[in-house]
Design an enzyme around this catalytic site. Structure first.
Site, PDB file in Angstrom:
ATOM      1  N   LYS A  98      -3.913   6.191  22.070  1.00 43.40           N
ATOM      2  CA  LYS A  98      -3.405   5.072  22.864  1.00 43.40           C
ATOM      3  C   LYS A  98      -1.883   4.971  22.808  1.00 43.40           C
ATOM      4  CE  LYS A  98      -4.110   0.027  22.878  1.00 43.40           C
ATOM      5  NZ  LYS A  98      -4.751  -1.068  22.133  1.00 43.40           N
ATOM      6  N   ILE A 158      -9.644   4.156  22.561  1.00 46.34           N
ATOM      7  CA  ILE A 158     -11.019   4.513  22.172  1.00 46.34           C
ATOM      8  C   ILE A 158     -12.008   3.380  22.460  1.00 46.34           C
ATOM      9  CG2 ILE A 158     -10.434   6.260  20.430  1.00 46.34           C
ATOM     10  CD1 ILE A 158     -10.992   4.023  18.292  1.00 46.34           C
ATOM     11  N   ALA A 209      -6.991   4.609  14.437  1.00 46.62           N
ATOM     12  CA  ALA A 209      -7.208   3.341  13.735  1.00 46.62           C
ATOM     13  C   ALA A 209      -5.896   2.591  13.666  1.00 46.62           C
ATOM     14  CB  ALA A 209      -7.708   3.605  12.309  1.00 46.62           C
ATOM     15  N   SER A 259      -3.812   1.261  10.874  1.00 45.56           N
ATOM     16  CA  SER A 259      -3.910   1.813   9.517  1.00 45.56           C
ATOM     17  C   SER A 259      -3.069   1.105   8.457  1.00 45.56           C
ATOM     18  CB  SER A 259      -3.515   3.295   9.550  1.00 45.56           C
ATOM     19  OG  SER A 259      -2.114   3.414   9.760  1.00 45.56           O
ATOM     20  N   THR A 300      -9.960  -1.967  17.255  1.00 44.32           N
ATOM     21  CA  THR A 300      -9.875  -0.496  17.234  1.00 44.32           C
ATOM     22  C   THR A 300     -10.803   0.108  16.184  1.00 44.32           C
ATOM     23  OG1 THR A 300      -7.679  -0.313  18.177  1.00 44.32           O
ATOM     24  CG2 THR A 300      -8.336   1.424  16.648  1.00 44.32           C
ATOM     25  N   GLU A 331      -9.887   2.772   0.225  1.00 46.99           N
ATOM     26  CA  GLU A 331      -9.717   1.316   0.110  1.00 46.99           C
ATOM     27  C   GLU A 331     -11.014   0.554   0.344  1.00 46.99           C
ATOM     28  OE1 GLU A 331      -6.359  -0.558   1.849  1.00 46.99           O
ATOM     29  OE2 GLU A 331      -5.035   1.122   1.413  1.00 46.99           O
ATOM     30  N   LYS A 333     -12.376  -0.848   8.099  1.00 45.10           N
ATOM     31  CA  LYS A 333     -12.739   0.558   7.860  1.00 45.10           C
ATOM     32  C   LYS A 333     -14.136   0.639   7.237  1.00 45.10           C
ATOM     33  CE  LYS A 333     -10.627   3.838   8.406  1.00 45.10           C
ATOM     34  NZ  LYS A 333     -10.467   4.726   9.597  1.00 45.10           N
ATOM     35  N   ASN A 361      -2.284   9.280   1.726  1.00 48.75           N
ATOM     36  CA  ASN A 361      -1.633  10.530   2.154  1.00 48.75           C
ATOM     37  C   ASN A 361      -0.129  10.358   2.192  1.00 48.75           C
ATOM     38  OD1 ASN A 361      -3.725  12.393   4.395  1.00 48.75           O
ATOM     39  ND2 ASN A 361      -4.408  10.984   2.841  1.00 48.75           N
ATOM     40  N   ASN A 402       3.543   2.479  -8.676  1.00 58.09           N
ATOM     41  CA  ASN A 402       4.529   2.473  -7.592  1.00 58.09           C
ATOM     42  C   ASN A 402       5.950   2.575  -8.148  1.00 58.09           C
ATOM     43  OD1 ASN A 402       2.444   2.175  -5.805  1.00 58.09           O
ATOM     44  ND2 ASN A 402       2.699  -0.027  -5.536  1.00 58.09           N
TER      45      ASN A 402
HETATM   46  P1  NAD Z   1      -1.393   6.124  11.900  1.00 57.18           P
HETATM   47  O1  NAD Z   1      -1.264   4.651  11.984  1.00 57.18           O
HETATM   48  O2  NAD Z   1      -0.207   6.945  11.567  1.00 57.18           O
HETATM   49  O3  NAD Z   1      -1.958   6.689  13.277  1.00 57.18           O
HETATM   50  C1  NAD Z   1      -2.998   6.075  13.985  1.00 57.18           C
HETATM   51  C2  NAD Z   1      -3.043   6.693  15.383  1.00 57.18           C
HETATM   52  O4  NAD Z   1      -4.140   6.088  16.088  1.00 57.18           O
HETATM   53  C3  NAD Z   1      -1.791   6.434  16.229  1.00 57.18           C
HETATM   54  O5  NAD Z   1      -1.396   7.609  16.870  1.00 57.18           O
HETATM   55  C4  NAD Z   1      -2.230   5.375  17.218  1.00 57.18           C
HETATM   56  O6  NAD Z   1      -1.524   5.432  18.448  1.00 57.18           O
HETATM   57  C5  NAD Z   1      -3.702   5.733  17.386  1.00 57.18           C
HETATM   58  N1  NAD Z   1      -4.494   4.574  17.850  1.00 57.18           N
HETATM   59  C6  NAD Z   1      -4.495   3.320  17.332  1.00 57.18           C
HETATM   60  N2  NAD Z   1      -5.339   2.536  18.029  1.00 57.18           N
HETATM   61  C7  NAD Z   1      -5.899   3.314  18.990  1.00 57.18           C
HETATM   62  C8  NAD Z   1      -6.867   3.091  19.995  1.00 57.18           C
HETATM   63  N3  NAD Z   1      -7.422   1.877  20.184  1.00 57.18           N
HETATM   64  N4  NAD Z   1      -7.227   4.120  20.790  1.00 57.18           N
HETATM   65  C9  NAD Z   1      -6.666   5.350  20.623  1.00 57.18           C
HETATM   66  N5  NAD Z   1      -5.742   5.617  19.702  1.00 57.18           N
HETATM   67  C10 NAD Z   1      -5.362   4.616  18.873  1.00 57.18           C
HETATM   68  O7  NAD Z   1      -2.589   6.385  10.885  1.00 57.18           O
HETATM   69  P2  NAD Z   1      -2.759   7.541   9.796  1.00 57.18           P
HETATM   70  O8  NAD Z   1      -2.059   7.144   8.570  1.00 57.18           O
HETATM   71  O9  NAD Z   1      -2.500   8.843  10.429  1.00 57.18           O
HETATM   72  O10 NAD Z   1      -4.334   7.379   9.515  1.00 57.18           O
HETATM   73  C11 NAD Z   1      -5.270   8.097  10.292  1.00 57.18           C
HETATM   74  C12 NAD Z   1      -6.677   7.761   9.804  1.00 57.18           C
HETATM   75  O11 NAD Z   1      -6.795   8.077   8.433  1.00 57.18           O
HETATM   76  C13 NAD Z   1      -7.032   6.277   9.925  1.00 57.18           C
HETATM   77  O12 NAD Z   1      -8.377   6.181  10.317  1.00 57.18           O
HETATM   78  C14 NAD Z   1      -6.834   5.729   8.527  1.00 57.18           C
HETATM   79  O13 NAD Z   1      -7.693   4.634   8.284  1.00 57.18           O
HETATM   80  C15 NAD Z   1      -7.243   6.943   7.703  1.00 57.18           C
HETATM   81  N6  NAD Z   1      -6.614   7.039   6.376  1.00 57.18           N
HETATM   82  C16 NAD Z   1      -5.254   7.022   6.251  1.00 57.18           C
HETATM   83  C17 NAD Z   1      -4.675   7.192   4.992  1.00 57.18           C
HETATM   84  C18 NAD Z   1      -3.189   7.210   4.786  1.00 57.18           C
HETATM   85  O14 NAD Z   1      -2.741   7.278   3.641  1.00 57.18           O
HETATM   86  N7  NAD Z   1      -2.379   7.186   5.816  1.00 57.18           N
HETATM   87  C19 NAD Z   1      -5.509   7.351   3.882  1.00 57.18           C
HETATM   88  C20 NAD Z   1      -6.894   7.312   4.057  1.00 57.18           C
HETATM   89  C21 NAD Z   1      -7.437   7.187   5.307  1.00 57.18           C
HETATM   90  O1  DAU Z   2      -5.623   4.346   0.016  1.00 62.56           O
HETATM   91  C1  DAU Z   2      -5.572   4.844   1.311  1.00 62.56           C
HETATM   92  C2  DAU Z   2      -4.745   3.929   2.178  1.00 62.56           C
HETATM   93  O2  DAU Z   2      -3.386   4.164   1.833  1.00 62.56           O
HETATM   94  C3  DAU Z   2      -4.956   4.137   3.671  1.00 62.56           C
HETATM   95  O3  DAU Z   2      -6.282   3.818   3.992  1.00 62.56           O
HETATM   96  C4  DAU Z   2      -3.997   3.281   4.482  1.00 62.56           C
HETATM   97  O4  DAU Z   2      -4.129   3.581   5.860  1.00 62.56           O
HETATM   98  C5  DAU Z   2      -2.579   3.592   4.043  1.00 62.56           C
HETATM   99  O5  DAU Z   2      -1.676   2.751   4.715  1.00 62.56           O
HETATM  100  C6  DAU Z   2      -2.440   3.411   2.530  1.00 62.56           C
HETATM  101  O6  DAU Z   2      -2.558   2.006   2.162  1.00 62.56           O
HETATM  102  P1  DAU Z   2      -1.624   1.341   1.039  1.00 62.56           P
HETATM  103  O7  DAU Z   2      -1.598  -0.098   1.276  1.00 62.56           O
HETATM  104  O8  DAU Z   2      -2.015   1.828  -0.314  1.00 62.56           O
HETATM  105  O9  DAU Z   2      -0.222   2.068   1.428  1.00 62.56           O
HETATM  106  P2  DAU Z   2       1.263   1.499   1.513  1.00 62.56           P
HETATM  107  O10 DAU Z   2       2.156   2.676   1.705  1.00 62.56           O
HETATM  108  O11 DAU Z   2       1.371   0.366   2.480  1.00 62.56           O
HETATM  109  O12 DAU Z   2       1.500   0.915   0.059  1.00 62.56           O
HETATM  110  C7  DAU Z   2       1.391   1.747  -1.087  1.00 62.56           C
HETATM  111  C8  DAU Z   2       1.648   0.886  -2.306  1.00 62.56           C
HETATM  112  O13 DAU Z   2       3.030   0.492  -2.309  1.00 62.56           O
HETATM  113  C9  DAU Z   2       0.854  -0.414  -2.341  1.00 62.56           C
HETATM  114  O14 DAU Z   2       0.566  -0.730  -3.691  1.00 62.56           O
HETATM  115  C10 DAU Z   2       1.820  -1.444  -1.776  1.00 62.56           C
HETATM  116  C11 DAU Z   2       3.168  -0.937  -2.270  1.00 62.56           C
HETATM  117  N1  DAU Z   2       4.328  -1.227  -1.405  1.00 62.56           N
HETATM  118  C12 DAU Z   2       4.230  -0.930  -0.085  1.00 62.56           C
HETATM  119  C13 DAU Z   2       5.307  -1.178   0.771  1.00 62.56           C
HETATM  120  C14 DAU Z   2       5.203  -0.878   2.249  1.00 62.56           C
HETATM  121  C15 DAU Z   2       5.498  -1.724  -1.950  1.00 62.56           C
HETATM  122  O15 DAU Z   2       5.593  -1.957  -3.179  1.00 62.56           O
HETATM  123  N2  DAU Z   2       6.549  -1.953  -1.112  1.00 62.56           N
HETATM  124  C16 DAU Z   2       6.493  -1.730   0.228  1.00 62.56           C
HETATM  125  O16 DAU Z   2       7.495  -2.003   0.929  1.00 62.56           O
END
Ligand code: NAD
Ligand code: DAU
Length: 338
Positions: free
Chosen positions: A34, A60, A81, A83, A98, A125, A154, A180, A250
């Site tokens: 999207k 989606i 998603a 995210s 979403t 999570e 999720k 990631n 962290n």
């Molecule tokens: P992101 O936010 O970087 O990317 C999400 C993508 O989905 C974007 O390109 C956005 O445009 C698209 N999107 C959002 N809503 C939409 C919709 N309604 N229709 C079509 N496209 C849409 O997310 P990410 O960090 O790449 O995470 C990808 C997947 O992995 C997610 O399902 C998230 O829950 C899961 N995940 C992420 C992490 C992490 O650390 N980033 C860890 C575990 C699981």
């Molecule tokens: O565990 C997997 C998840 O990891 C994914 O499912 C999510 O999509 C992804 O966003 C991520 O979630 P977190 O909330 O763990 O990630 P985030 O990077 O937002 O934060 C990581 C840790 O750092 C958390 O303990 C919050 C803390 N934090 C985050 C931000 C943005 C800070 O201390 N300062 C900040 O400014």
């Protein structure tokens, strides 16, 4: 094989597409995204003219569109998603739409088109939070206990995926992975936020006492895990993927980044905590190791160095993002703190 990748313009989705095209040159990929604030086609400029790859802008949740896009697809790999946990606290409804409704729409269309496999990307999570001193890790048998609107949405999507396997025999698999990090991650998440703030000579916001623990996984390792599950995973099964063998808070993580980037601890700024902040995640990835032979290739320090190098070499990519709309979000989330 023809794959439909949803959310392929986001962080993990785009890394996955680049990985798949390199490792499976015989396959075709359709990317349905999207292009929300988190979607960025610049992640994919290197393959935009590749005949293996097609991009479709769309939602989606749009059943008519999804039905059409699903034509001729063998495998669905579902990343799309909302995210970001902090945004789910500010505005939960987009997450339900979403992550829950969108997933159900994809499942329905997959069933109708009799696709060969539906692989769902989920998160550690959904299992909730461990205590700091708890040495147990999440496993495939851990009960669900999501505590933020993001993780609740999720969790709901995971339940829907399993329900389509049990009720309708849709061939599904799920991976729940940990945090990631790596190239192309939107700089609202901790690691890219820290690196890009430091490159701008700004401080790094640390929530609460900073003693929160996450399990960090380099994104390429995650792409390999998904590949293996798609190729060899047992239908109906769930596999956990994580990276860490020891706990890193962290604060420890930020200190590692400061050290690599030659900055001192005066760049740490303690800010108000995230409501309902999960203390600790830790993932036991022995099932995917024992059954499919997966383990992370990148040690945490090496992944961190590679990630810092990437953000240093791709300033234009993140500078564009950090201007415009991003400023409104940053102001709302951190106020005058930084
Ligand atoms: P992101 O936010 O970087 O990317 C999400 C993508 O989905 C974007 O390109 C956005 O445009 C698209 N999107 C959002 N809503 C939409 C919709 N309604 N229709 C079509 N496209 C849409 O997310 P990410 O960090 O790449 O995470 C990808 C997947 O992995 C997610 O399902 C998230 O829950 C899961 N995940 C992420 C992490 C992490 O650390 N980033 C860890 C575990 C699981
Ligand atoms: O565990 C997997 C998840 O990891 C994914 O499912 C999510 O999509 C992804 O966003 C991520 O979630 P977190 O909330 O763990 O990630 P985030 O990077 O937002 O934060 C990581 C840790 O750092 C958390 O303990 C919050 C803390 N934090 C985050 C931000 C943005 C800070 O201390 N300062 C900040 O400014």
């Amino acid at each position: 094989m023809k794959l439909l990748v949803t959310g392929g313009a986001g962080f993990i989705g785009s890394n996955f597409i680049l990985y798949w095209i390199k490792n499976h040159p015989e396959d075709k990929i359709v990317n349905l995204d999207k292009l929300t604030y988190a979607g960025n086609l610049e992640n994919l400029t290197s393959i935009q003219n590749n005949p293996q790859y097609t991009f479709i802008k769309g939602d989606i949740c749009d059943l008519g569109l999804v039905d059409k896009v699903m034509e001729g697809i063998d495998i669905v790999v579902h990343f799309a998603a909302e995210s970001h946990v902090d945004r789910s606290i500010l505005n939960p409804s987009d997450f339900v739409l979403t992550n829950v409704v969108g997933t159900q729409v994809l499942l329905d269309a997959s069933l109708k088109k009799k696709i060969k496999k539906f692989h769902h990307i989920s998160t550690d999570e959904v299992f909730g939070s461990l205590e700091l001193n708890d040495m147990n890790k999440f496993t495939e048998r851990t009960n669900y206990s999501p505590r933020s609107p993001y993780s609740a949405s999720k969790a709901a999507s995971d339940h829907l995926v399993r329900s389509y396997f049990h009720t309708y025999d849709l061939p599904t698999t799920i991976t729940n992975c940990s945090n990631n990090f790596g190239p192309y991650q939107f700089p609202e998440k901790l690691i890219p936020l820290a690196i890009t703030n430091l490159l701008e000579n700004k401080k790094v916001p640390v929530y609460g006492d900073g003693l929160y623990i996450r399990d960090w996984l380099y994104v390429e390792d995650h792409a390999r895990a998904i590949d293996l599950v798609i190729q060899k995973g047992k239908v109906g099964e769930t596999y956990l993927a994580g990276g860490m063998t020891e706990d890193v808070s962290n604060l420890d993580l930020i200190k590692k980044i400061l050290n690599i980037m030659g900055k001192d601890e005066s760049y740490i700024e303690y800010v108000k905590d995230r409501p309902g902040h999960d203390r600790k995640y830790s993932v036991d990835w022995s099932k995917i190791k024992n059954e499919l032979g997966w383990e992370p290739k990148y040690d945490f320090e090496i992944g961190l160095q590679k990630t810092i190098d990437w953000y240093k070499q791709n300033v234009e990519w993140w500078k564009k993002i950090k201007s415009g709309e991003y400023q409104n979000y940053y102001q709302k989330q951190y106020g005058a703190a930084i």
